[in-house]
Design a protein around this motif. Structure first.
Motif, PDB file in Angstrom:
ATOM      1  N   ASN A 196      14.873   0.724 -26.441  1.00  0.00           N
ATOM      2  CA  ASN A 196      16.921   0.404 -25.265  1.00  0.00           C
ATOM      3  C   ASN A 196      17.615  -0.570 -26.041  1.00  0.00           C
ATOM      4  OD1 ASN A 196      15.666   0.470 -23.092  1.00  0.00           O
ATOM      5  ND2 ASN A 196      14.558  -1.364 -23.247  1.00  0.00           N
ATOM      6  N   TRP A 197      19.027  -0.438 -26.136  1.00  0.00           N
ATOM      7  CA  TRP A 197      20.076  -0.924 -26.213  1.00  0.00           C
ATOM      8  C   TRP A 197      19.881  -2.494 -26.478  1.00  0.00           C
ATOM      9  CZ3 TRP A 197      22.838   1.565 -29.911  1.00  0.00           C
ATOM     10  CH2 TRP A 197      23.227   3.025 -29.669  1.00  0.00           C
ATOM     11  N   LEU A 198      18.752  -3.309 -26.925  1.00  0.00           N
ATOM     12  CA  LEU A 198      18.490  -4.851 -27.009  1.00  0.00           C
ATOM     13  C   LEU A 198      18.593  -4.784 -28.804  1.00  0.00           C
ATOM     14  CD1 LEU A 198      16.559  -4.451 -23.973  1.00  0.00           C
ATOM     15  CD2 LEU A 198      18.502  -5.671 -24.760  1.00  0.00           C
ATOM     16  N   GLU A 199      18.763  -5.984 -28.980  1.00  0.00           N
ATOM     17  CA  GLU A 199      18.251  -6.946 -29.977  1.00  0.00           C
ATOM     18  C   GLU A 199      17.790  -6.665 -30.462  1.00  0.00           C
ATOM     19  OE1 GLU A 199      19.754 -10.273 -33.152  1.00  0.00           O
ATOM     20  OE2 GLU A 199      20.944  -9.786 -31.434  1.00  0.00           O
ATOM     21  N   LEU A 200      16.333  -6.665 -29.582  1.00  0.00           N
ATOM     22  CA  LEU A 200      14.403  -7.165 -30.458  1.00  0.00           C
ATOM     23  C   LEU A 200      14.155  -5.709 -30.488  1.00  0.00           C
ATOM     24  CD1 LEU A 200      13.293  -5.926 -27.930  1.00  0.00           C
ATOM     25  CD2 LEU A 200      13.495  -7.823 -26.938  1.00  0.00           C
ATOM     26  N   TYR A 201      15.183  -4.298 -30.135  1.00  0.00           N
ATOM     27  CA  TYR A 201      14.164  -3.373 -30.781  1.00  0.00           C
ATOM     28  C   TYR A 201      14.400  -2.602 -32.357  1.00  0.00           C
ATOM     29  CZ  TYR A 201      12.849  -2.755 -25.639  1.00  0.00           C
ATOM     30  OH  TYR A 201      12.326  -1.838 -24.992  1.00  0.00           O
ATOM     31  N   GLY A 202      15.816  -3.571 -32.953  1.00  0.00           N
ATOM     32  CA  GLY A 202      14.780  -3.637 -33.812  1.00  0.00           C
ATOM     33  C   GLY A 202      16.227  -2.693 -34.511  1.00  0.00           C
ATOM     34  N   ILE A 224      17.432  11.124 -39.304  1.00  0.00           N
ATOM     35  CA  ILE A 224      17.164   9.721 -38.682  1.00  0.00           C
ATOM     36  C   ILE A 224      17.720  10.033 -36.804  1.00  0.00           C
ATOM     37  CG2 ILE A 224      17.815   7.557 -38.229  1.00  0.00           C
ATOM     38  CD1 ILE A 224      16.986   8.417 -40.521  1.00  0.00           C
ATOM     39  N   LEU A 225      16.822   9.914 -36.330  1.00  0.00           N
ATOM     40  CA  LEU A 225      16.863  10.466 -34.507  1.00  0.00           C
ATOM     41  C   LEU A 225      17.139   9.178 -34.034  1.00  0.00           C
ATOM     42  CD1 LEU A 225      14.540  13.625 -34.175  1.00  0.00           C
ATOM     43  CD2 LEU A 225      16.929  13.560 -35.331  1.00  0.00           C
ATOM     44  N   ILE A 226      17.828   8.868 -33.148  1.00  0.00           N
ATOM     45  CA  ILE A 226      17.626   7.765 -32.467  1.00  0.00           C
ATOM     46  C   ILE A 226      17.958   8.188 -31.127  1.00  0.00           C
ATOM     47  CG2 ILE A 226      19.565   5.769 -31.730  1.00  0.00           C
ATOM     48  CD1 ILE A 226      19.909   5.414 -34.533  1.00  0.00           C
ATOM     49  N   TYR A 227      16.638   8.309 -30.164  1.00  0.00           N
ATOM     50  CA  TYR A 227      16.620   8.533 -28.761  1.00  0.00           C
ATOM     51  C   TYR A 227      16.340   7.107 -27.528  1.00  0.00           C
ATOM     52  CZ  TYR A 227      14.809   9.656 -24.481  1.00  0.00           C
ATOM     53  OH  TYR A 227      14.669  10.007 -23.393  1.00  0.00           O
ATOM     54  N   ILE A 228      17.742   7.160 -27.248  1.00  0.00           N
ATOM     55  CA  ILE A 228      18.098   5.377 -25.994  1.00  0.00           C
ATOM     56  C   ILE A 228      17.888   5.453 -24.802  1.00  0.00           C
ATOM     57  CG2 ILE A 228      19.024   3.471 -26.031  1.00  0.00           C
ATOM     58  CD1 ILE A 228      18.635   3.055 -28.825  1.00  0.00           C
ATOM     59  N   TYR A 229      16.552   5.352 -23.978  1.00  0.00           N
ATOM     60  CA  TYR A 229      16.458   5.430 -22.909  1.00  0.00           C
ATOM     61  C   TYR A 229      16.674   4.479 -21.310  1.00  0.00           C
ATOM     62  CZ  TYR A 229      12.069   3.018 -24.022  1.00  0.00           C
ATOM     63  OH  TYR A 229      11.278   1.938 -24.565  1.00  0.00           O
ATOM     64  N   SER A 230      17.841   3.419 -21.861  1.00  0.00           N
ATOM     65  CA  SER A 230      18.222   2.981 -21.265  1.00  0.00           C
ATOM     66  C   SER A 230      19.931   2.845 -21.290  1.00  0.00           C
ATOM     67  CB  SER A 230      17.899   1.572 -21.355  1.00  0.00           C
ATOM     68  OG  SER A 230      18.597   0.156 -22.391  1.00  0.00           O
ATOM     69  N   GLU A 231      20.808   2.479 -19.944  1.00  0.00           N
ATOM     70  CA  GLU A 231      21.655   1.723 -19.848  1.00  0.00           C
ATOM     71  C   GLU A 231      22.234   0.846 -21.236  1.00  0.00           C
ATOM     72  OE1 GLU A 231      24.449   3.216 -18.072  1.00  0.00           O
ATOM     73  OE2 GLU A 231      22.539   4.661 -16.838  1.00  0.00           O
TER      74      GLU A 231
END
Length: 356
Positions: A196-202, A224-231
């Motif tokens: 997620n787009w949250l700091e705890l995901y590092g 480098i692949l970044i997959y985010i699954y949230s707003e």
């Protein structure tokens, strides 16, 4: 048998919503009737004659009451991050309706929340433990926190069952996602980070680790692949994008658009990194292993066998472990292929059968 799930059905696709969707499909295939009381989304859906989704909204109160009255088992899925009163009210409604109650606590931060709970929250959690029939934790850290801070006598109700359930892996010939990458060189590795787009995901820790490798003069043969699954949390999203720009990593990074076929993401991945600051039992880690992908993860919790651990919030250590896996990829690829994770659906079905 009729099961009422309380939780959320995707989208968005996260650990809990994906678990509920896969568990729903598994139970449907063995003849269960499933109703999902969705605490996030606001749309009523009838997926088929045996599966429907009811939003937890006042205008659907008649359907909600009816779903409780006709269910044999109510299975509440929660992160355990507060709102303990809501689950307590649902347990009361379940007991009025003479349902058996199962609670799964998914959140990696649950132990921290429990350690700082108010007296009211502790009361609610003790109520959960007393009036539920089974409490499922996805990791031993959660169970130990309850034993330490709640001082429960209901330990006989406790089970530790990781949330991983296998995904139907879709059309293995579908190369749409693979064809979207501009780097065709087979000597390059696709390194995936997901969350997620949250700091705890590092994400920042991961990006700093990549930069450290480059600064050390290492020829990083990796996309480098970044997959985010949230707003997105817009402020954190901007922080990450600015960090990528400021470290001159834009050419190294590809953002993957959200998809309901996450197997397509794993199929283009060579190495999976889980840099979270906290975790319950990450379904994505077990999922990556099931695809034969070497995994590097923070040491914040017990990880499956074969996962390469790095020190939490330590980009230097992550950089070292990433380089080690890249340099010895064939070894780790063979090693992870021997450690495919168990699917835990059968254990859940057995719990339902015993309660029924």
């Amino acid at each position: 048998m009729k099961i009422l799930f309380v939780g959320s059905y995707p989208p968005p696709y996260g650990g809990v919503t994906t678990h509920i969707k896969r568990l729903t499909n598994l139970l449907f295939n063995v003849g269960y009737n499933i109703t999902i009381l969705d605490v996030v989304n606001g749309d009523f859906k009838k997926i088929n004659k045996n599966i429907c989704i009811i939003p937890l909204r006042l205008k659907y109160i008649k359907l909600i009451v009816q779903s409780f009255s006709t269910a044999n088992i109510v299975h509440i899925h929660t992160s355990g991050y507060g709102k303990y009163w809501r689950e307590s009210l649902l347990i009361i409604l379940s007991k009025i309706s003479n349902n058996k109650v199962v609670i799964t606590i998914h959140g990696g931060l649950f132990p921290e929340y429990v350690s700082k709970c108010s007296a009211v929250s502790i009361f609610c959690l003790k109520f959960w433990l007393k009036y539920s029939n089974k409490i499922i934790f996805v990791s031993c850290l959660q169970k130990n926190a309850v034993k330490k801070y709640i001082l429960s006598k209901e330990i006989n109700k406790f089970e530790i069952i990781p949330a991983y359930l296998p995904e139907e892996k879709g059309d293995m010939t579908n190369n749409d996602l693979k064809n979207s990458f501009v780097e065709p060189d087979k000597n390059y590795f696709n390194v995936l980070v997901m969350g997620n787009w949250l700091e705890l995901y590092g994400l920042d820790i991961f990006i700093y680790a990549v930069k450290k490798l480059i600064d050390n003069g290492i020829n990083l043969k990796a996309n480098i692949l970044i997959y985010i699954y949230s707003e997105p949390d817009l402020s954190y999203k901007m922080k990450i994008e600015s960090l990528i720009e400021s470290l001159n990593l834009r050419e190294n990074v590809t953002f993957i658009p959200e998809t309901d076929d996450t197997s397509s993401v794993y199929r283009v991945t060579d190495i999976f990194v889980r840099p979270t600051h906290t975790d319950g039992d990450a379904m994505s880690v077990r999922e990556a292993i099931s695809f034969g992908i070497p995994v590097i993860a923070s040491d914040v919790c017990e990880r499956p066998e074969g996962v390469v651990l790095f020190k939490n919030k330590d980009p230097a250590d992550l950089a070292q472990k990433l380089q080690h896996v890249l340099d010895n990829f064939n070894f780790f690829k063979i090693h992870v292929s021997d450690s495919e994770p168990r699917a835990y659906g059968e254990k859940l079905v057995q719990i339902y059968s015993n309660l029924f």
